[in-house]
Design a protein around this motif. Structure first.
Motif, PDB file in Angstrom:
ATOM      1  N   ARG A   6     -64.849 -47.629 -57.307  1.00 49.48           N
ATOM      2  CA  ARG A   6     -66.142 -47.783 -56.653  1.00 49.48           C
ATOM      3  C   ARG A   6     -66.774 -46.437 -56.276  1.00 49.48           C
ATOM      4  O   ARG A   6     -67.765 -46.386 -55.564  1.00 49.48           O
ATOM      5  N   LEU A   7     -66.164 -45.355 -56.763  1.00 51.10           N
ATOM      6  CA  LEU A   7     -66.656 -44.007 -56.483  1.00 51.10           C
ATOM      7  C   LEU A   7     -66.498 -43.179 -57.758  1.00 51.10           C
ATOM      8  O   LEU A   7     -65.399 -43.122 -58.323  1.00 51.10           O
ATOM      9  N   PHE A   8     -67.592 -42.531 -58.200  1.00 54.61           N
ATOM     10  CA  PHE A   8     -67.595 -41.877 -59.503  1.00 54.61           C
ATOM     11  C   PHE A   8     -68.317 -40.528 -59.419  1.00 54.61           C
ATOM     12  O   PHE A   8     -69.373 -40.430 -58.802  1.00 54.61           O
ATOM     13  N   ARG A   9     -67.734 -39.536 -60.052  1.00 54.83           N
ATOM     14  CA  ARG A   9     -68.397 -38.230 -60.150  1.00 54.83           C
ATOM     15  C   ARG A   9     -69.189 -38.152 -61.452  1.00 54.83           C
ATOM     16  O   ARG A   9     -68.699 -38.554 -62.509  1.00 54.83           O
ATOM     17  N   LEU A  10     -70.385 -37.588 -61.354  1.00 56.78           N
ATOM     18  CA  LEU A  10     -71.161 -37.211 -62.539  1.00 56.78           C
ATOM     19  C   LEU A  10     -71.254 -35.691 -62.510  1.00 56.78           C
ATOM     20  O   LEU A  10     -72.239 -35.117 -62.019  1.00 56.78           O
ATOM     21  N   VAL A  11     -70.214 -35.022 -62.998  1.00 57.85           N
ATOM     22  CA  VAL A  11     -70.092 -33.575 -62.835  1.00 57.85           C
ATOM     23  C   VAL A  11     -71.234 -32.842 -63.538  1.00 57.85           C
ATOM     24  O   VAL A  11     -71.755 -31.841 -63.021  1.00 57.85           O
ATOM     25  N   LYS A  12     -71.644 -33.319 -64.711  1.00 56.81           N
ATOM     26  CA  LYS A  12     -72.735 -32.668 -65.436  1.00 56.81           C
ATOM     27  C   LYS A  12     -74.020 -32.656 -64.620  1.00 56.81           C
ATOM     28  O   LYS A  12     -74.869 -31.768 -64.797  1.00 56.81           O
ATOM     29  N   ASP A  13     -74.167 -33.638 -63.756  1.00 58.91           N
ATOM     30  CA  ASP A  13     -75.394 -33.774 -62.966  1.00 58.91           C
ATOM     31  C   ASP A  13     -75.223 -33.354 -61.511  1.00 58.91           C
ATOM     32  O   ASP A  13     -76.160 -33.498 -60.717  1.00 58.91           O
ATOM     33  N   ASN A  14     -74.029 -32.838 -61.162  1.00 53.64           N
ATOM     34  CA  ASN A  14     -73.768 -32.523 -59.747  1.00 53.64           C
ATOM     35  C   ASN A  14     -74.118 -33.718 -58.862  1.00 53.64           C
ATOM     36  O   ASN A  14     -74.859 -33.607 -57.882  1.00 53.64           O
ATOM     37  N   ALA A  15     -73.557 -34.851 -59.207  1.00 54.63           N
ATOM     38  CA  ALA A  15     -73.922 -36.094 -58.533  1.00 54.63           C
ATOM     39  C   ALA A  15     -72.704 -36.984 -58.326  1.00 54.63           C
ATOM     40  O   ALA A  15     -71.624 -36.742 -58.881  1.00 54.63           O
ATOM     41  N   ILE A  16     -72.900 -37.999 -57.509  1.00 53.50           N
ATOM     42  CA  ILE A  16     -71.877 -39.013 -57.249  1.00 53.50           C
ATOM     43  C   ILE A  16     -72.556 -40.373 -57.268  1.00 53.50           C
ATOM     44  O   ILE A  16     -73.703 -40.519 -56.800  1.00 53.50           O
TER      45      ILE A  16
END
Length: 345
Positions: free
Chosen positions: A104-114
């Motif tokens: 239920r928690l995900f990193r979008l590292v390319k976008d500097n986002a969660i």
């Protein structure tokens, strides 16, 4: 050091596992003699130019930790040592609840986002209140973010908000009414004037009976139109609320770099981080303009850099909060923001 050493290690784990590792260590760190003093010497910046006073509360700095990280009030003293001027705990609900199913928690590292769809997982308002009674609070400025239990219908939501409000009333300095989280089914429908009026009336009536006045703020969604924001401002004025927190996470996915198939796997959830920066600043600027700079605004959403923080303050925020930026850059970001504020303001 955080970005070069600690973050690569933590990012090898799933986001929620990394979160649990940090909080398991916090339980240890707070009992190590001198550890928080070392943290403070490395990261805490205190200067009269940073001090802000709102609602009779003296904030040592305008940079706070947003709700959602220290949900259960188990690490606020350590986050204070890392330099934050105030810490917002919660979202607290009357009854403990596990939240939504994992992952239920995900990193979008390319976008500097969660992306998160945690679902107000917390130990319950009474247990959070007990954690805030601990001797290591030391007069820190604490905000209480409150919501309803997932199983509670919107028709009965006002009772839930009042229960959390009452449980935390003697243990926090201000309250944030969270009706804008996208991860609780139908919660955002409580942003309409009738539903919100029922909630706020209960809170205000309870507050009138207390010896100490606690400010009540409304947290709004970045997905509101300007017309809907105007409605929110009317509600704040109608019920004499004390300010606004702008903004919560977004359900939007525009402009992301991540592959669509990964986003499809992740599915629903609130997006935070860099993709939210321009919208959150736009909303804060709009609110400040509409209220002639008189509305106390806590600006939050997409503050990933020093420039983001300064732009949020320039847009009209009285205080700002960091969450995803802290996950990606660590406490050095907070220190750097403080130094920049001293220099510019």
């Amino acid at each position: 050091m955080y970005r070069s050493i600690f973050r690569p290690i933590l990012f090898r784990f799933s986001p929620e596992t990394a979160h649990n590792i940090i909080f398991s260590n916090i339980k240890i760190w707070r009992h190590i003699p001198g550890f928080q003093a070392i943290l403070s010497s490395l990261f805490k910046v205190r200067n009269p130019k940073l001090e802000r006073t709102l609602w009779g509360i003296k904030f040592p700095t305008p940079v706070g930790l947003a709700a959602g990280l220290d949900k259960n009030a188990t690490g606020y003293d350590v986050f204070d040592a890392m330099g934050f001027g105030f810490i917002e705990v919660g979202t607290a609900t009357p009854k403990a609840q596990p939240g939504n199913p994992k992952p239920r928690l995900f990193r979008l590292v390319k976008d500097n986002a969660i992306i998160n769809r945690m679902g107000f997982n917390n130990i319950g308002a009474d247990a959070i209140a007990k954690n805030l009674q601990k001797s290591y609070r030391k007069g820190l400025v604490i905000g209480g973010n409150i919501g309803k239990n997932t199983a509670t219908t919107n028709e009965n939501a006002a009772e839930d908000y009042e229960k959390s409000f009452a449980a935390l009333y003697d243990h926090v300095d201000y309250f944030v009414v969270n009706v804008s989280c996208p991860n609780i089914a139908n919660l955002t429908k409580l942003q309409n004037s009738d539903s919100l009026g029922d909630i706020v009336n209960r809170l205000v009536d309870y507050r009138k009976k207390q010896k100490v006045y606690r400010p009540i703020l409304l947290k709004i969604s970045p997905d509101l139109s300007f017309e809907q924001i105007d409605d929110s401002l009317n509600i704040i004025n109608q019920f004499s609320l004390d300010g606004i927190v702008a903004v919560n996470t977004t359900t939007g996915r525009d402009g992301l770099s991540e592959r669509q198939d990964k986003l499809d796997v992740i599915g629903n959830g609130g997006l935070s981080g860099k993709p939210l920066t321009s919208r959150s600043i736009e909303v804060v600027r709009y609110i400040s303009m509409k209220t002639n700079g008189q509305m106390p605004i806590i600006g939050v959403g997409g503050i990933m850099t020093v420039d983001d923080a300064l732009n949020m303050l320039r847009a009209g925020a009285y205080l700002i909060q960091v969450y995803t930026g802290f996950i990606y850059s660590g406490p050095q970001l907070v220190k750097d923001i403080h130094k920049a504020i001293i220099k510019e303001f």
